[in-house]
Design a protein around this motif. Structure first.
Motif, mmCIF file in Angstrom:
data_model
loop_
_atom_site.group_PDB
_atom_site.id
_atom_site.type_symbol
_atom_site.label_atom_id
_atom_site.label_comp_id
_atom_site.label_asym_id
_atom_site.label_seq_id
_atom_site.Cartn_x
_atom_site.Cartn_y
_atom_site.Cartn_z
ATOM 1 N N ILE A 1 -4.421 10.346 -24.195
ATOM 2 C CA ILE A 1 -4.237 10.079 -25.515
ATOM 3 C C ILE A 1 -5.518 10.333 -26.352
ATOM 4 N N HIS A 2 -6.539 10.505 -25.573
ATOM 5 C CA HIS A 2 -7.762 11.045 -26.418
ATOM 6 C C HIS A 2 -7.927 12.799 -26.401
ATOM 7 N N LEU A 3 -7.226 13.265 -25.420
ATOM 8 C CA LEU A 3 -6.858 14.667 -25.650
ATOM 9 C C LEU A 3 -5.901 15.070 -26.461
ATOM 10 N N ASN A 4 -5.301 14.395 -27.053
ATOM 11 C CA ASN A 4 -4.113 14.888 -27.651
ATOM 12 C C ASN A 4 -4.374 15.761 -28.926
ATOM 13 N N PRO A 5 -5.509 15.552 -29.578
ATOM 14 C CA PRO A 5 -6.128 16.659 -30.624
ATOM 15 C C PRO A 5 -6.446 17.997 -30.019
ATOM 16 N N ILE A 6 -6.838 18.211 -28.681
ATOM 17 C CA ILE A 6 -7.010 19.153 -27.720
ATOM 18 C C ILE A 6 -5.606 19.952 -27.690
ATOM 19 N N ARG A 7 -4.400 19.226 -27.326
ATOM 20 C CA ARG A 7 -3.258 19.933 -26.753
ATOM 21 C C ARG A 7 -2.524 20.305 -28.240
ATOM 22 N N ALA B 1 -6.735 2.147 -26.658
ATOM 23 C CA ALA B 1 -6.989 3.624 -27.030
ATOM 24 C C ALA B 1 -5.975 3.946 -28.206
ATOM 25 N N TYR B 2 -6.257 4.783 -29.086
ATOM 26 C CA TYR B 2 -5.479 5.284 -30.367
ATOM 27 C C TYR B 2 -5.972 6.590 -30.526
ATOM 28 N N SER B 3 -4.874 7.417 -30.954
ATOM 29 C CA SER B 3 -4.870 8.796 -31.612
ATOM 30 C C SER B 3 -4.241 8.819 -32.985
ATOM 31 N N LEU B 4 -4.941 8.969 -34.037
ATOM 32 C CA LEU B 4 -4.196 9.281 -35.349
ATOM 33 C C LEU B 4 -4.149 10.908 -35.401
ATOM 34 N N MET B 5 -3.016 11.480 -35.412
ATOM 35 C CA MET B 5 -2.645 12.812 -35.768
ATOM 36 C C MET B 5 -1.953 13.123 -37.031
ATOM 37 N N LYS B 6 -1.646 14.106 -37.307
ATOM 38 C CA LYS B 6 -1.225 14.416 -38.876
ATOM 39 C C LYS B 6 0.336 13.996 -39.107
ATOM 40 N N THR C 1 -9.695 9.412 -33.142
ATOM 41 C CA THR C 1 -9.360 8.792 -31.996
ATOM 42 C C THR C 1 -10.247 7.862 -31.557
ATOM 43 N N SER C 2 -10.007 6.938 -30.478
ATOM 44 C CA SER C 2 -11.280 5.942 -29.880
ATOM 45 C C SER C 2 -12.106 6.630 -28.926
ATOM 46 N N HIS C 3 -11.697 7.890 -28.652
ATOM 47 C CA HIS C 3 -12.922 8.623 -27.778
ATOM 48 C C HIS C 3 -14.352 8.232 -27.978
ATOM 49 N N LEU C 4 -14.951 8.576 -29.558
ATOM 50 C CA LEU C 4 -15.994 8.450 -29.740
ATOM 51 C C LEU C 4 -16.638 6.819 -29.658
ATOM 52 N N SER C 5 -15.773 6.202 -29.631
ATOM 53 C CA SER C 5 -16.216 4.624 -29.384
ATOM 54 C C SER C 5 -16.576 4.438 -27.759
ATOM 55 N N TYR C 6 -15.957 5.109 -26.888
ATOM 56 C CA TYR C 6 -16.034 4.913 -25.424
ATOM 57 C C TYR C 6 -17.370 5.466 -25.173
ATOM 58 N N LEU C 7 -17.709 6.663 -25.860
ATOM 59 C CA LEU C 7 -18.875 7.356 -25.712
ATOM 60 C C LEU C 7 -20.307 6.596 -26.185
ATOM 61 N N GLY C 8 -20.123 5.508 -27.115
ATOM 62 C CA GLY C 8 -21.036 4.731 -27.779
ATOM 63 C C GLY C 8 -21.624 5.651 -29.162
#
Length: 267
Positions: free
Chosen positions: A83-89, A16-21, A102-109
């Motif tokens: 990690i995938h909910l980081n942008p929500i927080r 998983a990854y999450s790239l923030m500002k 983030t890698s969230h969309l990859s997990y959703l296909g």
């Protein structure tokens, strides 16, 4: 793009990854190359690019990266979700599917991301990928409003995220000594937990929701991992539960164990 390049040069598993500002999170498992080598190369390369593009000099990142060694068996799914909910927080978006970095969309296909090794994580939700994706999405959305989770920052010795048994095991491995693992079947541990706690065995195996039975199962799972090296998936299969729920139960039990002296004596 640099992450892709270094993943090829120094192979590692990225879950998983999450790239923030102003920061980023990586959930990765090293293979042969030490984490320090991977991170130093990645951060140096990006800093050099950033400074050249924007006419800056000197350090870009504040201090050294923070590395926490995690108990993969118990915490992997929880950390992927966190990690995938980081942008929500961070209140950047209200739906994790609307954030592209983030890698969230990859997990959703919904995107093809060769960076992510999604099969291992999705395999915890089911053998059929389409069903696993739906269960994964539901798993993430369950914590949409959970906010900051202090438990992920309550690390031991500033380095470990896991129970005492995990930390002890890591320290033993560091000293190049074999950890003692006993060949005890899960059902034998079930019998001992039932005998010691007074929780009936049929209640431990019951598929209905019951607080006493759930507590007993989490105790069995904790002991099975501690003394016999059983995986969460082994215990989940034994009790006909999902690995996801079983790992959450272990995390809750370990937190309870730290606070409850009587429970520690029982264990």
């Amino acid at each position: 793009s640099y992450l892709s390049e270094y993943k090829t040069r120094y192979p590692f598993h990225l879950y998983a990854y999450s790239l923030m500002k102003n920061h980023f999170h990586l959930l990765l498992e090293v293979v042969e190359t030490p984490l320090s080598k991977i991170m130093q190369s990645l951060l140096f390369r990006y800093t050099r690019y950033f400074n050249k593009r924007y006419g800056k000099v000197g350090h870009l990142f504040q201090g050294r990266y923070k590395a926490i060694l995690c108990d993969k068996d118990a915490y992997l799914l929880e950390l992927v979700r966190y990690i995938h909910l980081n942008p929500i927080r961070a209140k950047v978006v209200t739906d994790p599917e609307r954030y592209l970095w983030t890698s969230h969309l990859s997990y959703l296909g919904k995107v093809k991301d060769r960076l992510i090794e999604e099969d291992f994580v999705l395999g915890q939700f089911g053998k059929k990928k389409s069903l696993a994706r739906r269960r994964y999405r539901r798993f993430v959305m369950e914590e949409l409003d959970s906010g900051h989770q202090e438990k992920y920052y309550e690390v031991k010795d500033q380095r470990f995220l896991g129970g005492d048994s995990f930390m002890d095991r890591i320290e033993v491995e560091k000293r190049d000594r074999e950890n003692v693992i006993y060949d005890i079947p899960i059902e034998v541990i079930v019998q001992e937990v039932s005998r010691t706690t007074g929780i009936a065995r049929d209640r431990l195996h019951s598929l209905t929701r019951n607080r006493e039975g759930a507590h007993g199962r989490s105790m069995v799972a904790y002991l099975a991992r501690l003394i016999s090296g059983h995986m969460v998936t082994d215990v989940a299969r034994h009790f006909q539960r999902s690995p996801m729920r079983m790992s959450q139960a272990i995390i809750r039990f370990e937190n309870e164990l730290r606070k409850d002296e009587h429970l520690r004596k029982t264990i």
